[in-house]
Design a protein around this motif. Sequence first.
Motif, PDB file in Angstrom:
ATOM      1  N   THR A   1       0.838  -1.203   0.000  1.00  0.00           N
ATOM      2  CA  THR A   1       0.000   0.000   0.000  1.00  0.00           C
ATOM      3  C   THR A   1       0.872   1.250   0.000  1.00  0.00           C
ATOM      4  O   THR A   1       0.615   2.203  -0.746  1.00  0.00           O
ATOM      5  CB  THR A   1      -0.957  -0.001   1.212  1.00  0.00           C
ATOM      6  N   ILE A   2       1.902   1.250   0.820  1.00  0.00           N
ATOM      7  CA  ILE A   2       2.835   2.381   0.857  1.00  0.00           C
ATOM      8  C   ILE A   2       3.517   2.546  -0.497  1.00  0.00           C
ATOM      9  O   ILE A   2       3.635   3.660  -1.014  1.00  0.00           O
ATOM     10  CB  ILE A   2       3.867   2.202   1.993  1.00  0.00           C
ATOM     11  N   SER A   3       3.923   1.449  -1.081  1.00  0.00           N
ATOM     12  CA  SER A   3       4.574   1.486  -2.393  1.00  0.00           C
ATOM     13  C   SER A   3       3.628   2.043  -3.459  1.00  0.00           C
ATOM     14  O   SER A   3       4.039   2.842  -4.305  1.00  0.00           O
ATOM     15  CB  SER A   3       5.036   0.081  -2.770  1.00  0.00           C
ATOM     16  N   LEU A   4       2.376   1.633  -3.403  1.00  0.00           N
ATOM     17  CA  LEU A   4       1.375   2.121  -4.352  1.00  0.00           C
ATOM     18  C   LEU A   4       1.232   3.635  -4.237  1.00  0.00           C
ATOM     19  O   LEU A   4       1.179   4.343  -5.246  1.00  0.00           O
ATOM     20  CB  LEU A   4       0.046   1.419  -4.032  1.00  0.00           C
ATOM     21  N   ILE A   5       1.198   4.143  -3.019  1.00  0.00           N
ATOM     22  CA  ILE A   5       1.064   5.591  -2.794  1.00  0.00           C
ATOM     23  C   ILE A   5       2.310   6.318  -3.308  1.00  0.00           C
ATOM     24  O   ILE A   5       2.205   7.353  -3.978  1.00  0.00           O
ATOM     25  CB  ILE A   5       0.824   5.883  -1.295  1.00  0.00           C
ATOM     26  N   ARG A   6       3.477   5.768  -3.021  1.00  0.00           N
ATOM     27  CA  ARG A   6       4.725   6.408  -3.464  1.00  0.00           C
ATOM     28  C   ARG A   6       4.838   6.425  -4.984  1.00  0.00           C
ATOM     29  O   ARG A   6       5.268   7.418  -5.573  1.00  0.00           O
ATOM     30  CB  ARG A   6       5.932   5.694  -2.858  1.00  0.00           C
ATOM     31  N   LYS A   7       4.458   5.333  -5.617  1.00  0.00           N
ATOM     32  CA  LYS A   7       4.520   5.277  -7.086  1.00  0.00           C
ATOM     33  C   LYS A   7       3.608   6.322  -7.717  1.00  0.00           C
ATOM     34  O   LYS A   7       3.964   6.958  -8.704  1.00  0.00           O
ATOM     35  CB  LYS A   7       4.137   3.886  -7.589  1.00  0.00           C
ATOM     36  N   ALA A   8       2.436   6.479  -7.150  1.00  0.00           N
ATOM     37  CA  ALA A   8       1.506   7.473  -7.691  1.00  0.00           C
ATOM     38  C   ALA A   8       2.041   8.880  -7.485  1.00  0.00           C
ATOM     39  O   ALA A   8       1.900   9.739  -8.360  1.00  0.00           O
ATOM     40  CB  ALA A   8       0.138   7.317  -7.037  1.00  0.00           C
TER      41      ALA A   8
END
Length: 174
Positions: free
Chosen positions: A125-132
């Motif tokens: 979830t953190i990775s998804l937010i950072r990628k966006a």
Amino acid sequence: MTSMTEFLNYLAYLLPAVIVGGISYYFFKTFVDHQKEMQYLELRKENRREVLPLRLQAFERLILLLERIAPGQLLARVKPVGEDKFDYQNLLIASIEQEFEHNLVQQVYVSQRCWDAVKASKNSTISLIRKAAVSDTITDAQLLREVILTDLIDKSTPSDTGIAFLKNEIKKLF
């Protein structure tokens, strides 16, 4: 010769006593071992009766954690305080980390595989937010929210995967 016959007489008396003693020892040892095993099983049964509710409560809390850090729930609960997308990204990640820290103790009651699944969901979830957030097309916090939400419309979230894993583990308890 007389001493030999006396020796054989003693042996004739002693042999049945040794045999009876050996058999008695075997039965006594078997009985004691059985009693120990019964006590152990009773203790395990009692522990299971006390620990099972705690384990189920831990699963409930971990599922609640995963629900709260699911992007849709998180974005609805944590509003941007400014226009900067990186400030909003940091706010979202801090919220996830805070939720996670409040539930650290639950790892005591679940298997390592379950705990790893929860950590993987959180990290994804953190990775998804950072990628966006690193995308050049996203210029402000509001657009970051919209992109994250629209990305997840057709996909399952990392939390969904984690929850499915936990539910499967709960089924194994029964």
